[in-house]
Design an enzyme around this catalytic site. Structure first.
Site, PDB file in Angstrom:
ATOM      1  N   PHE A 132     -93.607  -2.214  54.626  1.00 27.76           N
ATOM      2  CA  PHE A 132     -94.173  -1.335  55.644  1.00 27.76           C
ATOM      3  C   PHE A 132     -93.268  -0.128  55.792  1.00 27.76           C
ATOM      4  CE2 PHE A 132     -94.681   0.296  59.983  1.00 27.76           C
ATOM      5  CZ  PHE A 132     -96.044   0.555  59.958  1.00 27.76           C
ATOM      6  N   ASP A 217     -85.301   1.578  53.261  1.00 28.58           N
ATOM      7  CA  ASP A 217     -85.940   1.745  54.561  1.00 28.58           C
ATOM      8  C   ASP A 217     -85.266   0.778  55.522  1.00 28.58           C
ATOM      9  OD1 ASP A 217     -87.483   1.680  56.818  1.00 28.58           O
ATOM     10  OD2 ASP A 217     -89.413   1.637  55.772  1.00 28.58           O
ATOM     11  N   LYS A 247     -86.142   3.636  64.878  1.00 30.45           N
ATOM     12  CA  LYS A 247     -86.208   2.531  65.841  1.00 30.45           C
ATOM     13  C   LYS A 247     -84.905   2.338  66.625  1.00 30.45           C
ATOM     14  CE  LYS A 247     -90.212   0.000  64.308  1.00 30.45           C
ATOM     15  NZ  LYS A 247     -90.728  -0.096  62.955  1.00 30.45           N
TER      16      LYS A 247
END
Ligand SMILES: *Cc1c(COP(=O)(O)O)cnc(C)c1O
Length: 396
Positions: A132, A217, A247
């Site tokens: 993702f 990532d 995040k």
């Protein structure tokens, strides 16, 4: 006729209205208390409304909010220095507002590198099943999840998706048009799966042999989440050329960044990329305050310690409920419970909410937990009690 709900129907939140948060707890407008073990999807690394970060943002709020990158932005030099000092391979940072944007720039940087080195034909970015990377066109094409691609037009060229863990397919896929390999050191949304250390080292070697950029990532698994400041730091010799973070680095304030080696970033010259908000003074104030907490060795030691205890307890829970729980997955405080029966992850998530415990789901039938990194044994035990109650309900 009343028009009803004016929000896009992309989400389906429960009928709860949270009013304020403190540490790992959230309080509703009617005063009910919830234990938050998903933390805005691995975002509230220091819990809700941490005072030092709130103070830093408030102080900056009284000075200057926004300049755009036409001018030097207060805090950018300081935070980029912190990031690069924390990573031996890193020299350059570009600030963004989110994970998706950071991935977008990470991929642009890789292609631009190949172009600048006289290899403009190298455009393909290799990604893996279950990945993702966000919801932009590039991000959904890089991750290749059919669910997120459906209805959004033709697949973009320049993206190759391989099955997770298929080493042979990977060696075969690398060719004269490959630019980069993109991977999450610990898959979040795809099922909370940590890549074995030898895989990261293997990817590093493959990239070195073929002049490819290795992109990590770490949007979900970075920022102290695994008990190392950055997730790949668990693996000696597994460093990337380019890394996307977001995040947890903002602790709840929108912040993302691309961190790159001098070499990888050398063709990102004036005019090749830009952003209006990225790296704005408020985000820098938040980012610096968060970084100074999570990069403290004692803080990371705490994350490793509490996550070991939590995982041990969860392993015990798996033994208690062998018909429900198949496996405990993940790394540090990015934890997954792989369920036996399809769909039980959602049943358990909803059950937990009824017991006032907030958790999430992930792909591959996994119940996902990403509590604030500041949880202590009290919160951990409370979560264990609630989880046990949930699984008791489910086996009844
Ligand atoms: C959440 C996430 C993204 C996207 O970040 P946004 O801030 O939602 O744009 C990208 N990669 C990973 C691994 C993520 O978990």
């Amino acid at each position: 006729m009343a028009k009803g709900n004016h929000l896009f129907d992309c989400y389906n939140p429960p009928e709860i209205t949270f009013e304020r948060g403190e540490g790992a707890y959230l309080y509703t407008d009617s005063g009910e208390c919830y234990l938050d073990f998903i933390a805005g999807i691995a975002v509230n690394s220091l819990g809700h409304a941490p005072k030092d970060v709130a103070d830093a943002i408030t102080e900056q709020m009284g000075k200057v909010w926004h300049l755009s990158n036409m001018f030097k932005v207060p805090g950018q030099v300081d935070l980029s220095k912190r990031y690069c000092d924390s990573l031996p391979w890193a020299d350059k940072v570009f600030f963004q507002n989110s994970g998706t944007e950071s991935l977008e720039l990470a991929m642009k940087t890789a292609r631009r590198y190949q172009y600048g080195e006289g290899r403009p034909e190298r455009v393909d970015i290799i990604g893996f099943g279950g990945a993702f990377h966000g919801r932009s066109f590039a991000a959904i094409n890089a991750a290749g999840n059919p669910k997120y691609l459906e209805g959004f037009g033709p697949r973009l060229p320049g993206f190759i998706n391989l099955p997770f863990g298929d080493h042979e397919a990977l060696k075969e896929a690398v060719g004269p048009t490959t630019a980069a390999i993109l991977v999450e050191p610990v898959q979040g949304e795809g099922g909370v799966r940590a890549l074995p250390p030898e895989c990261l080292r293997g990817l590093r070697e493959l990239c070195d042999e073929n002049d490819l950029m290795l992109i990590y990532d770490e949007v979900q698994c970075g920022a102290g989440r695994t008990g190392q400041l950055w997730a790949h730091q668990w693996v000696e010799g597994g460093q990337p050329d380019i890394m996307a973070v977001a995040k947890g680095v903002g602790g709840g304030f929108p912040l993302g960044a691309v961190i790159a080696s001098e070499e990888a970033a050398k063709h990102m010259v004036p005019g090749t990329h830009g952003t209006t908000y990225g790296g704005n003074p408020l985000a820098m104030a938040a980012g610096i305050a968060v970084f100074d907490r999570i990069s403290d060795p004692a803080f990371l030691e705490h994350v490793r310690d509490i996550s070991n205890k939590f995982r041990q307890s969860l392993a015990g829970l798996k033994d208690e409920f062998p018909d429900l729980i198949e496996d405990v997955r993940g790394k540090g405080l990015l934890v997954g419970l792989k369920m036996k029966v399809d769909g039980d992850n959602l049943v358990a998530k909803n059950g937990a909410l009824a017991h006032k415990l907030m958790v999430g789901t992930a792909g591959d039938n996994v119940l996902r937990m990403a509590p604030p990194l500041i949880i202590g044994e009290t919160e951990m035990r409370e979560a264990m009690d609630k989880l046990r109650a949930v699984f008791n309900d489910m086996s009844a």
